[in-house]
Structures are given as structure tokens and as C-alpha cells.
Design a protein around this motif. Structure first.
Motif, PDB file in Angstrom:
ATOM      1  N   ARG A  76       0.831  -1.212   0.000  1.00 32.85           N
ATOM      2  CA  ARG A  76       0.000   0.000   0.000  1.00 32.85           C
ATOM      3  C   ARG A  76       0.861   1.257   0.000  1.00 32.85           C
ATOM      4  N   LEU A  81      -1.318   4.489  -1.272  1.00 29.07           N
ATOM      5  CA  LEU A  81      -2.587   4.382  -0.550  1.00 29.07           C
ATOM      6  C   LEU A  81      -2.380   4.686   0.928  1.00 29.07           C
ATOM      7  N   TYR A  99      -1.761   8.186  -3.973  1.00 32.17           N
ATOM      8  CA  TYR A  99      -2.451   7.434  -5.034  1.00 32.17           C
ATOM      9  C   TYR A  99      -1.667   7.525  -6.350  1.00 32.17           C
ATOM     10  N   ALA A 104      -0.639   0.659 -10.262  1.00 31.95           N
ATOM     11  CA  ALA A 104      -2.041   0.250 -10.266  1.00 31.95           C
ATOM     12  C   ALA A 104      -2.166  -0.927  -9.302  1.00 31.95           C
ATOM     13  N   VAL A 105      -3.270  -0.953  -8.568  1.00 32.75           N
ATOM     14  CA  VAL A 105      -3.432  -1.969  -7.532  1.00 32.75           C
ATOM     15  C   VAL A 105      -4.503  -2.981  -7.917  1.00 32.75           C
ATOM     16  N   PHE A 107      -6.609  -5.543  -5.854  1.00 38.92           N
ATOM     17  CA  PHE A 107      -6.862  -5.841  -4.449  1.00 38.92           C
ATOM     18  C   PHE A 107      -7.208  -7.313  -4.259  1.00 38.92           C
ATOM     19  N   GLU A 109      -9.881  -8.438  -2.794  1.00 41.16           N
ATOM     20  CA  GLU A 109     -11.247  -8.552  -3.278  1.00 41.16           C
ATOM     21  C   GLU A 109     -11.283  -7.825  -4.622  1.00 41.16           C
ATOM     22  N   ARG A 111     -13.275  -5.735  -5.836  1.00 38.01           N
ATOM     23  CA  ARG A 111     -13.684  -4.338  -5.673  1.00 38.01           C
ATOM     24  C   ARG A 111     -14.220  -3.732  -6.970  1.00 38.01           C
ATOM     25  N   LEU A 112     -15.093  -4.464  -7.634  1.00 39.60           N
ATOM     26  CA  LEU A 112     -15.738  -3.935  -8.836  1.00 39.60           C
ATOM     27  C   LEU A 112     -17.002  -3.197  -8.407  1.00 39.60           C
ATOM     28  N   LEU A 124     -12.931   2.216 -15.769  1.00 37.83           N
ATOM     29  CA  LEU A 124     -12.603   3.003 -14.578  1.00 37.83           C
ATOM     30  C   LEU A 124     -11.099   3.182 -14.421  1.00 37.83           C
ATOM     31  N   ARG A 171      -8.624  -4.046 -15.104  1.00 37.57           N
ATOM     32  CA  ARG A 171      -8.807  -2.655 -14.705  1.00 37.57           C
ATOM     33  C   ARG A 171      -7.479  -2.045 -14.261  1.00 37.57           C
ATOM     34  N   ALA A 172      -6.697  -2.859 -13.514  1.00 35.09           N
ATOM     35  CA  ALA A 172      -5.397  -2.361 -13.059  1.00 35.09           C
ATOM     36  C   ALA A 172      -4.453  -2.126 -14.233  1.00 35.09           C
ATOM     37  N   ARG A 175      -4.442   1.428 -17.023  1.00 31.67           N
ATOM     38  CA  ARG A 175      -3.691   2.691 -17.010  1.00 31.67           C
ATOM     39  C   ARG A 175      -2.236   2.471 -17.385  1.00 31.67           C
TER      40      ARG A 175
ATOM     41  N   LEU B 167     -14.646   0.186  -1.898  1.00 34.65           N
ATOM     42  CA  LEU B 167     -14.941   0.723  -3.231  1.00 34.65           C
ATOM     43  C   LEU B 167     -14.418   2.148  -3.357  1.00 34.65           C
ATOM     44  N   GLU B 169     -11.902   3.421  -1.750  1.00 36.07           N
ATOM     45  CA  GLU B 169     -10.448   3.375  -1.870  1.00 36.07           C
ATOM     46  C   GLU B 169     -10.027   2.950  -3.280  1.00 36.07           C
ATOM     47  N   ALA B 170     -10.743   1.973  -3.838  1.00 35.03           N
ATOM     48  CA  ALA B 170     -10.427   1.552  -5.202  1.00 35.03           C
ATOM     49  C   ALA B 170     -10.592   2.726  -6.162  1.00 35.03           C
ATOM     50  N   ARG B 172     -10.327   5.910  -5.450  1.00 39.56           N
ATOM     51  CA  ARG B 172      -9.201   6.835  -5.237  1.00 39.56           C
ATOM     52  C   ARG B 172      -7.926   6.288  -5.869  1.00 39.56           C
ATOM     53  N   ALA B 173      -7.707   4.983  -5.712  1.00 44.68           N
ATOM     54  CA  ALA B 173      -6.489   4.371  -6.254  1.00 44.68           C
ATOM     55  C   ALA B 173      -6.422   4.535  -7.769  1.00 44.68           C
ATOM     56  N   PHE B 174      -7.596   4.627  -8.421  1.00 45.35           N
ATOM     57  CA  PHE B 174      -7.583   4.810  -9.866  1.00 45.35           C
ATOM     58  C   PHE B 174      -7.749   6.280 -10.251  1.00 45.35           C
ATOM     59  N   TYR B 176      -9.571   8.835  -8.913  1.00 39.80           N
ATOM     60  CA  TYR B 176     -10.819   9.587  -8.768  1.00 39.80           C
ATOM     61  C   TYR B 176     -10.812  10.316  -7.423  1.00 39.80           C
TER      62      TYR B 176
END
Lengths: 280, 267
Positions: A76, A81, A99, A104-105, A107, A109, A111-112, A124, A171-172, A175, B167, B169-170, B172-174, B176
Motif C-alpha cells: 500500500r 494508498l 495514489y 495500479a493496484v 486488491f 477482493e 472491488r468492482l 474506470l 482494470r489495473a 492505465r 470501493l 479506496e479503489a 481513489r487508487a484509480f 478519482y
């Protein structure tokens, strides 16, 4: 642990190896990560201390350790983070920012966002300055890469856990991170899906060449995926609390490694011993 | 295998016939009540018309008021008051709930005060509104707005407080943050609880409408209630109650329709 083979010896940095690799499609430039005396304390309790190492661009480093040893904390910190760490942390040549968009992270989970389709969830991760058409074609490419092209219109609750993790990985990658950070990304998956995901990650790495930092508590996963393994933990003899670098070992051989190979057995036994587990 | 497939194919067919069946099922009890009502007032003659008029005379009262144009005026002004009060109260509730739900500073500063105001039973404001605003249109709409405000405020505020931090945090990590994070992650995540709050607020709006119109008014369904009571027109009184039930149900169904659309998009 001192007898671990080939300490501090990155494997896949020879020029000929680099030339044989296909041109990276997702990460135009992979970045190094430099830890210098990195530590972290939560409310006066030291969790992690004195982590010093350099991850070379394009390398896969597994961060291995028992639960609660600060593996995720370290990851993190690299992703920006968490800014409460001590010491210095560089990505490429400059310090980590909040951030950090060079990372790119993925996770533990997926986290979608449950109200978005898989495609929209992957979008995203796209950088803000990318044009719409470029973004669309990149998402198409990523859906193809993780094998979700025919599921792109579905919502996260309509797909399996393994697919959700693949979407999270895509997603990660959207970018084009210089450093890909994976926090036990396959930890919640069943054993078979897990092996498939490991193969997919190797495939992704072969195609993108991005630097990967992978947190895991699975010795076999670390041996299967990593160039080097950073073992975090606390020596019994240490007078102070908090996990530190217990060992930094290079994994012999080239990927993809045979899962049944016996030549990794001594290293496996040592890593288990380092985690305080008897391997017999 | 074929039998299971056939069974699966048949299941949606049965489900399709269900809505009509549900309407019939839901109508059974009201039809029974009206039948019973007709029975005890007509053939059995257990009540005098001043105690309980027959269903037919309630309908006649409705037709009579409709022909004079009064029915439309009563219903129109009541619906207008409810809609204005609801929109005003719910709008302020959404804004203030979002502000306090998102900003820790605003929450620390304002939540105790809003909590104290919430602790006051809303009807306790009536005398003050009468003195300060008067119980003209403004006063009535204000009272309804107070009734609509708190359910919306409370639901938005607590929903934003409880958006899955993973969610956020995710997001923010991307990359936003600020408004983009709000519109991408936080607002869509609170759509379902916010709609529950809105529906509750709509029900409260009708409640406060009747309270306001009972207190002082010259038209509206609440006025029809109090006027009918004073004149002993139980038929009109029952008519007003039935109309309130129908209007409340219609507005709630409309809001439920918007809710389903929103949930399809965001949940």
C-alpha cells in the motif's frame, strides 16, 4: 536462510532475454521501485521496519510472509494508498505520491462497482487524458487478454469470483502502470482457478513487461511466479518488534516453471522454515 | 435433462401470468370490504346514513362535488401542496444529507444541531409557523417540507457514511477524487437507500398535508374532511379518506416506478 541460492541476483535482465520478448503492449515503460529503510508503525506499534531493496524494471517480486507481518502495508505504501511510512520510497527516480498514478493496484477482493458492467468497470482504470476511441480499443484489448470479451456486458454479480479477479486485473492494467501491485489477488479463489490465474498473470507479464510486486502467503505461488522473493518476518532473536526483511532470494530457473519440479524443493523448505512452518 | 429444461422454460410462463393474478389477489380484500359495507348499510340496514352511509351515496357525493367543480379544486390544491412541499423538503434533505455525509467538518459542525431539530416532533412547529409565516400557502408548504426533509436527510446522510470504504479506496487508487469520485462511486452506491428515504418522505408529506389543512384552510382534502365533519356529511368524509388513499398510492407508485428505473441503472 543465508544458504539461499543466488542472493540478489536478478534473472531476466540479460540483453538477449529482453530482445526475445515481444514488444510490450500495455506497459510502455516499466519502472523500478527503491525501498530505503522503509518502516511503518500504527499508533506506536511498529509493524514493519528497515526494508531496503531495489526492484528492477520488469521484475516480478513476491512479498512473502505470515499474516499480519506488514506485507500489504508495504504494498500500500508503494501504491500511495498509505502515506504514514518512514524512510524513502522511490518509483523510477522520484518519490511515491498520494495514489501514485504510475502504479495500479489489484486488491484481494475484486472491488468492482456492482452497478457497472465489466467493461465499464475496466474503463474506470483508464487514464484521464486518454481519448474515448483509444480507451475503447484498449479496453477491448484487455478484455481479450483476460478472456472476458464475451462477458463484457455482464454485471459483477453475474460472473464467478475468478472472472471478477480477471476483470480487476484488467482494470489495473488499463492505465498501463509502470508498477503493478497485487495484494493477494488470488487468495480468495479455489485451488484450480488460482493456478489458472497464476498462468494468466505470467502471460500478462510476458506481454506487458511491467514490474510486478505481488503479496502472497503462498510459498508455491511465490516460487511459481517470482524472479525474487522478499521474505518478511521477525527473527526470534530480534529484541525489537516489527517485521523486517528476513531473506531476499532469487528463484532459480526461467518461467514458466514446472509446478512439479523438484529442484525448487530446497528453497521451498527454506521458505517454509522462514515462515515458521515445518515443511515435512 | 430435457424434462428439466422444459420445466425451466415453463417456469417463466407461469411467472408471466402472475401479475394479473396478483392484482386479482390484492383486490380480493377491498372488494370483500365494500361488499360487507354494502350489505350492512343496504339490505341489513344496521346503520343510519349519518353513522355510515352506503357506498353508493359516497360515490354520489363524489359525483356531486365533481359536477360542481369542487372535487377537482380540492384534489388539485392538495396535490400541489404535497408536491411543492415534498420537492422542497426532499431537495434540501438531499443537499444537506450529502454535505454532512461527505464532509467530516460539516458533519461535526452541523449534525448535533440537525439532530436536535429532528428530536422536536415536527407538528410542534405548527404554532410557530402560524405566528411567523401564517398558515397561508407558504405556511402549509413549509410544514409539509419539514415533514419530508428528515427522512431524506437521515437516509442520505447515513447511506453516504456507510458506502463500502473498499470501493471508495479503489476509486481513489484509480485517480478519482472530489466530484468525479462522488458521481462515480459514492452517489450510485447510495441510490437504493435514498429511494427508501424518498418514499418515506412522500408518505410523511401526505400526513403533514392533512395536518396543515385540518388546522386552517378553505380548500383541499383536509378542508373537505373538517368541513364534512362540521356538517355531518359522513359520505363526503369517507370520500375524502378514499381519495387520500388513492392519491397516496398513485404518487408512491410513480416514485416506485422511478426507483425501479434508477435501480436498473445503478444497482
Amino acid at each position: 536462510m543465508t544458504s539461499a541460492p543466488a542472493l540478489e541476483h536478478p534473472l531476466r535482465t540479460t540483453v538477449s532475454d529482453q530482445l526475445e520478448m515481444p514488444p510490450p503492449v500495455v506497459a510502455p515503460e516499466s519502472l523500478s521501485v527503491t525501498f530505503n529503510e522503509v518502516g511503518r508503525a500504527f499508533g506506536g506499534r511498529t509493524v514493519l521496519r528497515n526494508v531496503t531493496m531495489t526492484v528492477t524494471p520488469g521484475e516480478v517480486v513476491a512479498i512473502l510472509g505470515a499474516s499480519g507481518c506488514g506485507k500489504s502495508t508495504l504494498l500500500r505504501a508503494v501504491g500511495g494508498l498509505d502515506s504514514g511510512f518512514t524512510g524513502s520510497l522511490l518509483i523510477g527516480d522520484s518519490a511515491v505520491t498520494r495514489y501514485d498514478e504510475r502504479t495500479a493496484v489489484g486488491f484481494q477482493e475484486p472491488r468492482l462497482l456492482p452497478w457497472r458492467s465489466i467493461r465499464k468497470n475496466i474503463e474506470l482504470g483508464l487514464p484521464k487524458d486518454l481519448s474515448k476511441s483509444e480507451g475503447q480499443s484498449r479496453v477491448d484489448e484487455l478484455l481479450e487478454l483476460v478472456g472476458l470479451s464475451d462477458r463484457a456486458h455482464l454485471r459483477p454479480r453475474e460472473i464467478s469470483g475468478g472472472m471478477a479477479q480477471r476483470a480487476s486485473l484488467a482494470r489495473a492494467l488499463a492505465r498501463q502502470p509502470g508498477v503493478l501491485l497485487l495484494d493477494e489477488p488470488f487468495g480468495a479463489l479455489d485451488a484450480l482457478t488460482r493456478l489458472k490465474m497464476q498462468d494468466l498473470l505470467l502471460d500478462v507479464h510476458a506481454k506487458t513487461g511491467t514490474t510486478v510486486l505481488l503479496v502472497t502467503h503462498d510459498v508455491n505461488e511465490a516460487l511459481q511466479l517470482a524472479d525474487r522473493i522478499l521474505l518478511l518476518g521477525r527473527h526470534e532473536s530480534d529484541p525489537v518488534e516489527g517485521a523486517a526483511v528476513k531473506a531476499l532470494v532469487s528463484v532459480p530457473g526461467t518461467r514458466p516453471r514446472d509446478r512439479a519440479a523438484t529442484d525448487l524443493a530446497p528453497l521451498r523448505a527454506e521458505l517454509y522454515a522462514g515462515l515458521g512452518v515445518d515443511s515435512r | 435433462m430435457t424434462t428439466t429444461l422444459a420445466a425451466q422454460a415453463a417456469a417463466p410462463g407461469r411467472a408471466k401470468s402472475l401479475p394479473g393474478g396478483r392484482i386479482l389477489l390484492g383486490a380480493a380484500v377491498p372488494v370483500f370490504i365494500i361488499g360487507l359495507w354494502w350489505l350492512v348499510t343496504g339490505p341489513l340496514d344496521l346503520f343510519t346514513p349519518t353513522q355510515l352511509p352506503a357506498p353508493q351515496s359516497v360515490l354520489d357525493a363524489g359525483v356531486g362535488l365533481f359536477e360542481g367543480g369542487a372535487l377537482f379544486a380540492h384534489v388539485g390544491i392538495s396535490v400541489q401542496r404535497v408536491l411543492l412541499g415534498f420537492l422542497f423538503g426532499a431537495g434540501v434533505g438531499l443537499l444537506l444529507g450529502s454535505l454532512l455525509g461527505l464532509s467530516r467538518i460539516a458533519d461535526g459542525l452541523l449534525h448535533p444541531t440537525v439532530g436536535a431539530f429532528r428530536a422536536v416532533p415536527s407538528l410542534a412547529w405548527v404554532p410557530l409557523i402560524l405566528l411567523w409565516v401564517g398558515i397561508g400557502e407558504d405556511g402549509k408548504v413549509l410544514l409539509i417540507a419539514i415533514g419530508a426533509f428528515f427522512p431524506v436527510f437521515t437516509s442520505v446522510h447515513s447511506a453516504l457514511r456507510h458506502v463500502d470504504p473498499h470501493l471508495v479506496e479503489a476509486g481513489r487508487a484509480f485517480g478519482y477524487h472530489g466530484t468525479r469520485l462522488l458521481t462515480t462511486v459514492q452517489l450510485p452506491a447510495v441510490v437504493p437507500p435514498v429511494f427508501s428515504g424518498l418514499r418515506l418522505a412522500l408518505a410523511q408529506s401526505w400526513l403533514f398535508l392533512v395536518a396543515a389543512e385540518l388546522l386552517a384552510s378553505s380548500e383541499g382534502l383536509g378542508f373537505l374532511l373538517i368541513e364534512s365533519q362540521n356538517n355531518g356529511r359522513v359520505d363526503r368524509l369517507l370520500l375524502a379518506i378514499v381519495l387520500l388513499a388513492i392519491l397516496g398510492k398513485i404518487t408512491d407508485t410513480l416514485l416506485g416506478f422511478i426507483e425501479r428505473k434508477a435501480l436498473k441503472t445503478w444497482a
